[in-house]
Design an enzyme around this catalytic site. Structure first.
Site, short mmCIF file in Angstrom:
data_model
loop_
_atom_site.label_atom_id
_atom_site.label_comp_id
_atom_site.label_asym_id
_atom_site.label_seq_id
_atom_site.Cartn_x
_atom_site.Cartn_y
_atom_site.Cartn_z
N ASN A 13 0.84 -1.22 0.00
CA ASN A 13 0.00 0.00 0.00
C ASN A 13 0.87 1.26 0.00
OD1 ASN A 13 -3.05 -0.38 0.06
ND2 ASN A 13 -2.37 -1.97 1.50
N MET A 90 0.23 -2.48 12.05
CA MET A 90 -0.48 -3.47 12.84
C MET A 90 -0.38 -3.20 14.35
SD MET A 90 -1.60 -4.86 10.25
CE MET A 90 -2.29 -6.47 10.20
N ARG A 91 -0.62 -1.95 14.73
CA ARG A 91 -0.65 -1.61 16.15
C ARG A 91 -1.92 -0.82 16.44
NH1 ARG A 91 2.24 -4.67 18.79
NH2 ARG A 91 2.13 -3.27 20.57
N LEU A 92 -2.50 -1.07 17.60
CA LEU A 92 -3.61 -0.23 18.05
C LEU A 92 -3.03 1.08 18.53
CD1 LEU A 92 -5.74 -2.83 20.07
CD2 LEU A 92 -6.28 -1.82 17.83
N ASN A 107 -6.86 4.94 8.08
CA ASN A 107 -6.37 3.56 8.05
C ASN A 107 -7.02 2.83 6.90
OD1 ASN A 107 -5.20 1.07 9.12
ND2 ASN A 107 -7.27 0.54 9.78
N HIS A 109 -8.30 -0.93 5.72
CA HIS A 109 -8.64 -2.22 6.31
C HIS A 109 -9.16 -3.14 5.20
CE1 HIS A 109 -9.79 -5.02 9.43
NE2 HIS A 109 -10.94 -5.18 8.79
C1 GAR Z 1 -3.25 -4.72 3.84
O1 GAR Z 1 -4.10 -5.70 3.32
C2 GAR Z 1 -4.00 -3.84 4.82
O2 GAR Z 1 -5.34 -3.61 4.47
C3 GAR Z 1 -3.92 -4.68 6.07
O3 GAR Z 1 -2.61 -5.17 6.07
C4 GAR Z 1 -2.17 -5.34 4.73
C5 GAR Z 1 -0.85 -4.65 4.58
O4 GAR Z 1 -0.28 -4.93 3.35
N1 GAR Z 1 -4.22 -3.91 7.26
C6 GAR Z 1 -4.86 -4.41 8.28
O5 GAR Z 1 -5.25 -5.57 8.34
C7 GAR Z 1 -5.11 -3.43 9.42
N2 GAR Z 1 -6.05 -3.98 10.35
P1 GAR Z 1 0.93 -4.06 2.79
O6 GAR Z 1 1.99 -4.00 3.89
O7 GAR Z 1 1.41 -4.84 1.60
O8 GAR Z 1 0.41 -2.70 2.44
#
Ligand code: GAR
Length: 212
Positions: A13, A90-92, A107, A109
């Site tokens: 992302n 991945m942290r609250l 964010n 999701h």
């Molecule tokens: C993505 O799918 C994002 O939506 C998810 O982690 C992945 C990160 O991928 N986020 C969550 O699950 C947050 N709760 P990336 O590091 O390749 O962008």
């Protein structure tokens, strides 16, 4: 508008934001800094490759979430960040972070919130057996993936799908949605009314979902 990005993982992302910036598709948004909590993660590597400013703040070095967040805020302030994007972070987060950027933390999701919050939204949706999955960009509040929804893209679950194929198609949509939202915010087209978010489209596109 100076944008800070927080990430923990592969950083695809983040890459979508970097690529969008390179082709002028972020409008007035400029990537100012990328912060990670996992040294050596793909996101850090991608940021360095793109020549962006970076920092690493390892959450394990802090006694609690609030002190970790204070360290993040200090780094982000150095770069005068105005919009904070959590792209696979991945942290609250706590009030320490949210109060430092009021109404300016978003964010992404990998599910259609409020369904399947928390970790691994794609797997939760697949296991549940939904026919329509997708992704959401939302403002971050103190809850878990509970803030006002800015934009969503639906992804159909196909008969022959497996979890990985679905995850991949959701991810491809994430890569379109996140830069579009960042641009819309930077262009001042996103307003909050109660918990409803209004996004004014600059140009009509082929679908409403893509017209951000
Ligand atoms: C993505 O799918 C994002 O939506 C998810 O982690 C992945 C990160 O991928 N986020 C969550 O699950 C947050 N709760 P990336 O590091 O390749 O962008």
């Amino acid at each position: 508008m100076k944008v800070g990005v927080l990430a923990s993982g592969g950083g695809t992302n983040l890459q979508a934001l970097i690529d969008a910036a390179a082709r002028g598709a972020l409008g007035p948004a400029k990537l100012a800094v990328v912060g990670v909590n996992v040294d050596g993660c793909g996101a850090l590597e991608r940021a360095r490759q793109a020549g962006l400013a970076t920092f690493v703040v390892d959450h394990r070095a802090f006694a609690d979430r609030a002190t970790f967040d204070r360290a993040l805020v200090a780094e982000l302030r150095v770069r005068q960040v105005e919009l904070l994007v959590m792209a696979g972070f991945m942290r609250l987060v706590t009030a320490e972070l949210l109060d430092a950027f009021p109404g300016r933390v978003i964010n992404i999701h990998p599910a259609l919130l409020p369904a399947f919050p928390g970790v691994d939204g794609q797997s939760q949706a697949f296991e549940y057996g939904v026919k329509i999955a997708g992704c959401t960009v939302h403002f971050v509040d103190r809850g878990r993936d509970s803030g006002p929804v800015i934009a969503q893209t639906a992804v159909c679950v196909l008969e022959n799908d497996d979890e990985d194929r679905l995850r991949q198609r959701i991810l491809e949509e994430e890569h379109r949605l996140l830069p579009a939202v960042v641009r819309a915010i930077a262009e001042g087209r996103v307003t909050l009314e109660g918990r409803r978010v209004r996004v004014r489209a600059a140009i009509a596109d082929e679908t409403r979902l893509r017209s951000l």
